[in-house]
Write a protein that holds these residues in place. Sequence first.
Motif, PDB file in Angstrom:
ATOM      1  N   ASN A 109       7.014  29.977   4.864  1.00 44.13           N
ATOM      2  CA  ASN A 109       7.440  31.173   4.145  1.00 44.13           C
ATOM      3  C   ASN A 109       6.601  32.341   4.645  1.00 44.13           C
ATOM      4  O   ASN A 109       5.371  32.321   4.541  1.00 44.13           O
ATOM      5  N   TYR A 110       7.255  33.357   5.182  1.00 40.48           N
ATOM      6  CA  TYR A 110       6.537  34.479   5.783  1.00 40.48           C
ATOM      7  C   TYR A 110       5.770  35.298   4.752  1.00 40.48           C
ATOM      8  O   TYR A 110       4.677  35.795   5.018  1.00 40.48           O
ATOM      9  N   ARG A 111       6.332  35.422   3.550  1.00 38.42           N
ATOM     10  CA  ARG A 111       5.739  36.310   2.548  1.00 38.42           C
ATOM     11  C   ARG A 111       4.490  35.722   1.883  1.00 38.42           C
ATOM     12  O   ARG A 111       3.517  36.423   1.652  1.00 38.42           O
ATOM     13  N   ASN A 112       4.520  34.413   1.567  1.00 39.65           N
ATOM     14  CA  ASN A 112       3.351  33.837   0.895  1.00 39.65           C
ATOM     15  C   ASN A 112       2.610  32.797   1.736  1.00 39.65           C
ATOM     16  O   ASN A 112       1.667  32.156   1.259  1.00 39.65           O
ATOM     17  N   ASN A 113       3.063  32.632   2.995  1.00 40.82           N
ATOM     18  CA  ASN A 113       2.379  31.751   3.961  1.00 40.82           C
ATOM     19  C   ASN A 113       2.355  30.271   3.562  1.00 40.82           C
ATOM     20  O   ASN A 113       1.535  29.511   4.058  1.00 40.82           O
ATOM     21  N   SER A 114       3.259  29.873   2.680  1.00 38.73           N
ATOM     22  CA  SER A 114       3.326  28.461   2.280  1.00 38.73           C
ATOM     23  C   SER A 114       4.297  27.717   3.196  1.00 38.73           C
ATOM     24  O   SER A 114       5.228  28.302   3.758  1.00 38.73           O
ATOM     25  N   ILE A 115       4.078  26.428   3.341  1.00 39.44           N
ATOM     26  CA  ILE A 115       4.967  25.638   4.194  1.00 39.44           C
ATOM     27  C   ILE A 115       6.269  25.343   3.445  1.00 39.44           C
ATOM     28  O   ILE A 115       6.265  24.976   2.273  1.00 39.44           O
ATOM     29  N   VAL A 116       7.393  25.563   4.118  1.00 41.13           N
ATOM     30  CA  VAL A 116       8.715  25.331   3.541  1.00 41.13           C
ATOM     31  C   VAL A 116       9.198  23.931   3.873  1.00 41.13           C
ATOM     32  O   VAL A 116       9.680  23.200   3.008  1.00 41.13           O
ATOM     33  N   LYS A 117       9.042  23.553   5.150  1.00 39.42           N
ATOM     34  CA  LYS A 117       9.493  22.225   5.573  1.00 39.42           C
ATOM     35  C   LYS A 117       8.751  21.777   6.825  1.00 39.42           C
ATOM     36  O   LYS A 117       8.599  22.554   7.771  1.00 39.42           O
ATOM     37  N   ASP A 118       8.279  20.560   6.798  1.00 48.90           N
ATOM     38  CA  ASP A 118       7.706  19.925   7.977  1.00 48.90           C
ATOM     39  C   ASP A 118       8.814  19.091   8.608  1.00 48.90           C
ATOM     40  O   ASP A 118       9.194  18.043   8.079  1.00 48.90           O
TER      41      ASP A 118
END
Length: 203
Positions: A181-190
Amino acid sequence: DNGHIKQFSVRNGKMIKNFGPIFEQGILSILITPDNKWLFAGSTQGHLKQICLESQLIIRDYGKIHANKITCLETTRDSKWLITGSSDGHGKRISVDKREVDKDFGPVCGNPITTMEITADGEKLFVGDNSGHLKVISLIDGQVSKDFGKIHDTWISGIMITVDQKSFFTSSRDGVLKQWNYRNNSIVKDHGEIMYEISSSCF
């Protein structure tokens, strides 16, 4: 590895210009600015040169700007800045108009830089190294704005940001692809290992 650059026509595949050996050493990275005015080339000995595509002449020899190999070149969309990354983890900002190094970011990574990507607004730089470490650097002051730590088991081979700037992807030499996720820098999918090896990626 002999420092030569040649220009070819995309339409017919014929050679337009043989620039010859512009370095006495090998070339690791080349880049054309978005305005199609300049070609930059970085050598295995840390040298940088700038070629005018219209005149087909070398118009600036920056000399040895890095102590080690120039492994990456990136430019902002407005062709204002060129960013160089080296095998000793150092980064520098070049003013394309002034034709000079205007900011030395110092050691932005503790390992060789393997890939870089500049955000659309030209304010941040994503940097990946050969240990799988990812950082985001401010292009304004050179400070680290986000340290992701080690996100891949081996070197990061590609970083791509989507056009809508909602997501970015990282890939590694062991074939692993990850979506963030570009906005919160969390991983969306590995996505895991999607192929044997990923050497580059693009949109």
